[in-house]
Scaffold this motif. Structure first.
Motif, PDB file in Angstrom:
ATOM      1  N   LEU A  67       0.827  -1.213   0.000  1.00  0.00           N
ATOM      2  CA  LEU A  67       0.000   0.000   0.000  1.00  0.00           C
ATOM      3  C   LEU A  67       0.860   1.261   0.000  1.00  0.00           C
ATOM      4  N   GLU A  68       1.916   1.236   0.784  1.00  0.00           N
ATOM      5  CA  GLU A  68       2.818   2.382   0.845  1.00  0.00           C
ATOM      6  C   GLU A  68       3.420   2.665  -0.537  1.00  0.00           C
ATOM      7  N   LYS A  69       3.835   1.609  -1.229  1.00  0.00           N
ATOM      8  CA  LYS A  69       4.396   1.766  -2.582  1.00  0.00           C
ATOM      9  C   LYS A  69       3.337   2.291  -3.549  1.00  0.00           C
ATOM     10  N   LEU A  70       2.124   1.733  -3.467  1.00  0.00           N
ATOM     11  CA  LEU A  70       1.041   2.167  -4.353  1.00  0.00           C
ATOM     12  C   LEU A  70       0.717   3.646  -4.145  1.00  0.00           C
ATOM     13  N   VAL A  71       0.644   4.054  -2.892  1.00  0.00           N
ATOM     14  CA  VAL A  71       0.353   5.458  -2.580  1.00  0.00           C
ATOM     15  C   VAL A  71       1.443   6.348  -3.147  1.00  0.00           C
ATOM     16  N   LYS A  72       2.702   5.983  -2.919  1.00  0.00           N
ATOM     17  CA  LYS A  72       3.833   6.779  -3.412  1.00  0.00           C
ATOM     18  C   LYS A  72       3.798   6.922  -4.932  1.00  0.00           C
ATOM     19  N   LYS A  73       3.612   5.782  -5.622  1.00  0.00           N
ATOM     20  CA  LYS A  73       3.614   5.799  -7.101  1.00  0.00           C
ATOM     21  C   LYS A  73       2.409   6.548  -7.667  1.00  0.00           C
ATOM     22  N   SER A  74       1.290   6.527  -6.948  1.00  0.00           N
ATOM     23  CA  SER A  74       0.075   7.176  -7.447  1.00  0.00           C
ATOM     24  C   SER A  74       0.172   8.693  -7.392  1.00  0.00           C
ATOM     25  N   GLY A  75       0.956   9.197  -6.432  1.00  0.00           N
ATOM     26  CA  GLY A  75       1.027  10.645  -6.241  1.00  0.00           C
ATOM     27  C   GLY A  75      -0.182  11.189  -5.501  1.00  0.00           C
ATOM     28  N   LEU A  76      -1.061  10.302  -5.059  1.00  0.00           N
ATOM     29  CA  LEU A  76      -2.274  10.719  -4.346  1.00  0.00           C
ATOM     30  C   LEU A  76      -2.050  10.668  -2.840  1.00  0.00           C
ATOM     31  N   PRO A  77      -2.803  11.481  -2.094  1.00  0.00           N
ATOM     32  CA  PRO A  77      -2.714  11.366  -0.634  1.00  0.00           C
ATOM     33  C   PRO A  77      -3.342  10.041  -0.175  1.00  0.00           C
ATOM     34  N   VAL A  78      -2.894   9.514   0.946  1.00  0.00           N
ATOM     35  CA  VAL A  78      -3.384   8.237   1.463  1.00  0.00           C
ATOM     36  C   VAL A  78      -4.905   8.237   1.603  1.00  0.00           C
ATOM     37  N   ARG A  79      -5.471   9.350   2.011  1.00  0.00           N
ATOM     38  CA  ARG A  79      -6.934   9.386   2.235  1.00  0.00           C
ATOM     39  C   ARG A  79      -7.724   9.055   0.967  1.00  0.00           C
ATOM     40  N   LYS A  80      -7.121   9.239  -0.214  1.00  0.00           N
ATOM     41  CA  LYS A  80      -7.800   8.901  -1.477  1.00  0.00           C
ATOM     42  C   LYS A  80      -7.907   7.394  -1.682  1.00  0.00           C
ATOM     43  N   PHE A  81      -7.231   6.612  -0.845  1.00  0.00           N
ATOM     44  CA  PHE A  81      -7.277   5.152  -0.947  1.00  0.00           C
ATOM     45  C   PHE A  81      -8.377   4.547  -0.076  1.00  0.00           C
ATOM     46  N   PHE A  82      -9.114   5.386   0.633  1.00  0.00           N
ATOM     47  CA  PHE A  82     -10.207   4.886   1.462  1.00  0.00           C
ATOM     48  C   PHE A  82     -11.503   4.790   0.671  1.00  0.00           C
ATOM     49  N   ASN A  83     -12.217   3.697   0.874  1.00  0.00           N
ATOM     50  CA  ASN A  83     -13.530   3.479   0.263  1.00  0.00           C
ATOM     51  C   ASN A  83     -14.554   4.240   1.103  1.00  0.00           C
ATOM     52  N   THR A  84     -14.713   5.521   0.775  1.00  0.00           N
ATOM     53  CA  THR A  84     -15.556   6.395   1.594  1.00  0.00           C
ATOM     54  C   THR A  84     -17.040   6.069   1.500  1.00  0.00           C
ATOM     55  N   SER A  85     -17.438   5.298   0.509  1.00  0.00           N
ATOM     56  CA  SER A  85     -18.853   4.932   0.401  1.00  0.00           C
ATOM     57  C   SER A  85     -19.135   3.553   1.009  1.00  0.00           C
ATOM     58  N   GLY A  86     -18.108   2.946   1.583  1.00  0.00           N
ATOM     59  CA  GLY A  86     -18.266   1.610   2.151  1.00  0.00           C
ATOM     60  C   GLY A  86     -18.897   1.596   3.528  1.00  0.00           C
TER      61      GLY A  86
END
Length: 119
Positions: free
Chosen positions: A43-62
């Motif tokens: 997850l840490e690698k995915l976040v870094k490569k995406s350039g997005l903040p970690v909060r964008k990886f949360f399923n906010t509609s879940g």
């Protein structure tokens, strides 16, 4: 190019993304995000490569996100705490996450997929 698709088969957005990849004949390997969630390190690698903040990886509609009251709790968490939380439960992760090792997309937007995955 072969992609890794972290997805949940019962998720409509994931099904649209997978359908898109199949229609465009883009090779991919999928990983069930709930049965086999990405590790904290992944997850840490995915976040870094995406350039997005970690909060964008949360399923906010879940459901899980709402049950845990994360809308308010995330404001007090640092990046490390958020990554730990995401790694603890695949249902908290926004999906699908797709990567080729260099690029990462989160969710499904056809125009983004056209830009990133149709090379």
């Amino acid at each position: 190019m072969s992609l890794k698709v972290y997805q949940y088969p019962r998720c409509g957005t994931c099904r649209k993304a997978v359908q898109y990849l199949k229609e465009k004949e883009i090779a991919f390997e999928d990983q069930h995000i709930v049965e086999n969630p990405p590790s904290r390190v992944e997850l840490e690698k995915l976040v870094k490569k995406s350039g997005l903040p970690v909060r964008k990886f949360f399923n906010t509609s879940g459901k899980k996100y709402r049950e845990l009251g994360l809308k308010d709790r995330l404001k007090e968490m640092d990046e490390s705490e958020m990554l730990d939380l995401l790694a603890s439960d695949g249902m908290l992760i926004k999906r699908p996450i797709i990567t080729d090792g260099e690029n990462v997309t989160v969710g499904f937007k056809e125009e983004t997929f056209d830009e990133v995955w149709r090379k």
